[in-house]
Design a protein around this motif. Structure first.
Motif, PDB file in Angstrom:
ATOM      1  N   SER A 208      26.719-106.713  22.528  1.00 36.12           N
ATOM      2  CA  SER A 208      27.750-106.402  23.526  1.00 36.12           C
ATOM      3  C   SER A 208      27.471-107.091  24.862  1.00 36.12           C
ATOM      4  O   SER A 208      28.394-107.557  25.532  1.00 36.12           O
ATOM      5  CB  SER A 208      27.800-104.899  23.766  1.00 36.12           C
TER       6      SER A 208
ATOM      7  N   ASP B 101      23.595-103.208  21.307  1.00 30.51           N
ATOM      8  CA  ASP B 101      23.698-103.316  22.769  1.00 30.51           C
ATOM      9  C   ASP B 101      23.567-104.784  23.184  1.00 30.51           C
ATOM     10  O   ASP B 101      24.302-105.272  24.059  1.00 30.51           O
ATOM     11  CB  ASP B 101      22.594-102.494  23.452  1.00 30.51           C
TER      12      ASP B 101
ATOM     13  N   LYS C 182      29.498 -99.648  24.219  1.00 39.43           N
ATOM     14  CA  LYS C 182      30.720-100.205  24.821  1.00 39.43           C
ATOM     15  C   LYS C 182      30.898-101.646  24.383  1.00 39.43           C
ATOM     16  O   LYS C 182      29.936-102.412  24.295  1.00 39.43           O
ATOM     17  CB  LYS C 182      30.665-100.106  26.349  1.00 39.43           C
ATOM     18  N   THR C 183      32.138-102.005  24.114  1.00 40.44           N
ATOM     19  CA  THR C 183      32.440-103.358  23.640  1.00 40.44           C
ATOM     20  C   THR C 183      32.420-104.323  24.826  1.00 40.44           C
ATOM     21  O   THR C 183      32.508-103.909  25.991  1.00 40.44           O
ATOM     22  CB  THR C 183      33.846-103.398  23.024  1.00 40.44           C
TER      23      THR C 183
ATOM     24  N   ARG D 182      31.583 -93.164  35.162  1.00 37.86           N
ATOM     25  CA  ARG D 182      32.523 -93.841  34.259  1.00 37.86           C
ATOM     26  C   ARG D 182      32.729 -95.311  34.601  1.00 37.86           C
ATOM     27  O   ARG D 182      33.551 -95.994  33.997  1.00 37.86           O
ATOM     28  CB  ARG D 182      33.886 -93.141  34.285  1.00 37.86           C
TER      29      ARG D 182
ATOM     30  N   ILE E  57      34.956-102.570  33.046  1.00 36.73           N
ATOM     31  CA  ILE E  57      34.098-101.875  34.016  1.00 36.73           C
ATOM     32  C   ILE E  57      33.679-102.835  35.129  1.00 36.73           C
ATOM     33  O   ILE E  57      33.605-102.451  36.305  1.00 36.73           O
ATOM     34  CB  ILE E  57      32.873-101.252  33.297  1.00 36.73           C
TER      35      ILE E  57
ATOM     36  N   ILE F 262      25.842 -98.128  28.935  1.00 35.40           N
ATOM     37  CA  ILE F 262      26.483 -98.929  27.883  1.00 35.40           C
ATOM     38  C   ILE F 262      26.812 -98.056  26.667  1.00 35.40           C
ATOM     39  O   ILE F 262      27.620 -98.418  25.826  1.00 35.40           O
ATOM     40  CB  ILE F 262      25.570-100.118  27.496  1.00 35.40           C
ATOM     41  N   ARG F 263      26.174 -96.876  26.620  1.00 32.74           N
ATOM     42  CA  ARG F 263      26.407 -95.897  25.544  1.00 32.74           C
ATOM     43  C   ARG F 263      26.895 -94.595  26.177  1.00 32.74           C
ATOM     44  O   ARG F 263      26.766 -94.441  27.386  1.00 32.74           O
ATOM     45  CB  ARG F 263      25.094 -95.611  24.813  1.00 32.74           C
TER      46      ARG F 263
ATOM     47  N   GLN G 232      35.266-103.543  27.029  1.00 34.74           N
ATOM     48  CA  GLN G 232      35.061-102.347  27.883  1.00 34.74           C
ATOM     49  C   GLN G 232      34.122-102.656  29.040  1.00 34.74           C
ATOM     50  O   GLN G 232      34.346-102.206  30.164  1.00 34.74           O
ATOM     51  CB  GLN G 232      34.478-101.199  27.045  1.00 34.74           C
ATOM     52  N   LEU G 233      33.093-103.449  28.775  1.00 29.74           N
ATOM     53  CA  LEU G 233      32.160-103.812  29.853  1.00 29.74           C
ATOM     54  C   LEU G 233      32.853-104.697  30.885  1.00 29.74           C
ATOM     55  O   LEU G 233      32.645-104.554  32.093  1.00 29.74           O
ATOM     56  CB  LEU G 233      30.917-104.512  29.291  1.00 29.74           C
TER      57      LEU G 233
END
Ligand code: FUL
Length: 487
Positions: free
Chosen positions: A346, A343, A308-309, A247, A316, A293-294, A312-313
């Motif tokens: 993003s 991708d 992932k936006t 995660r 992370i 990323i997915r 979100q990245l």
């Protein structure tokens, strides 16, 4: 010799520091290392910060995550495959290394290996003349990225999986990968074994004993002969360990040290230990944060809207790099063999956000006072934390395991993040710390943390501050802090 502020140095083309003289004229020794320390290869790995994974195989065409091993080679047909596109996008968005799934659990090989027919050579891709491992390693060379290989130990295609012959097969493949596609900087072998598979037509369940079957020490020695500085990833290392989840979350407490005898690939129930490491661990085995990323590791069209936006990245990034780990972000090519537009968008958005949020260090060059610094020698003074150098540090005297540095920002500024770095060449030390800001009326605590390690980034509720104070409140030995930044 040029003596200034009790600091002695000689200049020979570039600056060489040969000793540290306090005003009294006594040489002040640097702190002794505490516990295990990183090897030069582990340090280089740590400094990469953001690396990429590329998952690609027959699964991309069957819409599965784990292929059974019975897939026809004819399925693999990425007509527009372009590893240069992967490398260019990764380079432009700040990634430093690409690790390719040369063989996933289904056993299909992305290079024309001599040792099986279940490979790209029997696929329509470039009429069987393609070699995606070569294309990827060439692309990495062209764009200045390091190259790593993922070679799944579990192989659902092989009839001999579970027998000693399979181990010979696996080692032969490593010889090909490490001699024909080098330099290879990281080797990834995960512990997954779901049991059932095709296994050359047997179609049955095969479990192996993860502790003994693969005889990893012999395999790793063999690889080291070919590539002495390669970093080995597995649940248990020995180069880097799994972070215990997929995660994107390293532990808020994250020790780079752990005792490998408490771990082995595939062992159940050790996620928390892997996530946090052990304060008294006997080896330096830092955590690597692998996340996709997915939702899946392989490309699935139905996940095009679930990429992932940038935000979100970035989040992370904060829970991986910002907690002292390295981020290994998976970007799977689609059926064309290209990174998908969503991708790519993003990834560029993420890098722009990162540059916007963490691009300008407001503490760079700021004046610093320290509660204590080693032998009162300028070479260990507080100012080393704002000089933007990884090679200088603030350190206290040996009998002083706590201490503070106060950074004067010069004027009131709004700050949103604080970044700290330990000088990990001397081991990981800090156990707890707090962050305070001066708001012209008094000191206000705005954050607290446990470990620091190579890098710790704390997100604050935006606050106005004229000064920032970092208090190291517990440490294994005198703290050794190389950088503090404020954004
Ligand atoms: C796991 C595998 O089972 C997944 O498919 C993926 O490759 C991930 C990175 O490692 O163990």
């Amino acid at each position: 010799m040029n003596i200034r502020n009790g600091f002695s140095k000689i200049v020979m083309g570039s600056l060489v520091i040969i000793g540290y003289l306090p005003v009294s004229g006594q040489k002040v020794e640097p702190p002794a290392p505490v516990g295990p320390v990183p090897s030069p290869a582990q340090l280089a790995w740590q400094q990469m910060e953001t690396n990429a994974f590329v998952h690609f195989t027959v699964n991309t065409f069957t819409d599965r995550e784990w292929g059974m091993g019975s897939e026809s080679e004819q399925l693999f047909n990425p007509q527009g495959a372009d590893a240069m596109q992967w490398a260019r996008v990764l380079k432009e968005t700040g990634f430093k290394q690409m690790i390719l799934t040369c063989k996933h659990h289904d056993g299909f090989c992305l290079w024309p290996t001599k040792y099986t027919e279940h490979s790209i050579k029997n696929s329509p891709y470039k009429n069987g003349k393609g070699d995606l491992v070569k294309e990827a390693s060439d692309a990495c060379k062209k764009y200045g990225l390091k190259f790593g290989v993922y070679l799944s130990p579990w192989d659902r295609n092989r009839a001999d999986y579970g027998t000693p012959e399979y181990i010979t097969y696996y080692r032969n493949q490593l010889k090909e990968l490490f001699t024909n596609y080098g330099p290879v900087t990281e080797m990834w072998f995960d512990g997954a074994n779901g049991g059932d598979g095709y296994y050359g037509g047997a179609n049955e369940k095969r479990k192996i004993d993860g502790r003994t079957y693969y005889d990893w020490p012999t395999t790793l020695d063999m690889v080291r002969q070919m590539q002495p500085n390669v970093i080995f990833f597995s649940d248990a290392g020995p180069g880097v360990r799994w972070v215990g989840n997929e995660r994107g979350m390293a532990g808020e407490t994250n020790w780079n040290t752990i005792s490998p005898d408490t771990l082995y690939a595939g062992k159940a129930g050790i996620e928390e230990l892997l996530n946090q490491g052990s304060e008294d661990g006997t080896k330096w085995i830092p955590a690597e944060v692998d996340v996709s990323i997915r939702p899946g590791w392989f490309y699935h069209k139905k996940e095009d809207s679930l990429v992932k936006t940038p935000q979100q990245l970035f989040d992370i990034y904060l829970t991986s790099v910002g907690r002292g780990s390295v981020l290994l972000l998976n970007v799977p090519p689609d059926r064309r063999g290209l990174f998908h537009e969503n991708d790519i968008k993003s990834l560029y958005g993420f890098r722009a956000l990162l540059n916007r949020e963490l691009g300008k260090n407001k503490a760079q060059g700021a004046s610093v006072t320290a509660s204590n610094y080693r032998g009162k020698a300028a070479s260990y003074a507080g100012g080393n934390v704002t000089d933007n150098s990884n090679e200088t540090y603030w350190a206290t005297d040996d009998n002083v395991p706590t201490g503070s540095v106060e950074i004067n920002l010069g004027k009131m500024q709004t700050i949103k993040y604080v970044m700290l770095q330990e000088y990990i060449k001397l081991g990981q030390r800090v156990k707890t710390f707090t962050v305070e800001v001066w708001n012209n009326e008094g000191w206000q605590q705005v954050a607290a943390g446990t470990t620091i390690g190579y890098k710790r980034i704390l997100k604050l509720a935006p606050v106005k501050a004229g000064k920032v104070r970092i208090n190291i409140t517990a440490s294994k030995a005198c703290p050794v802090i190389s950088n503090i930044a404020v954004y």
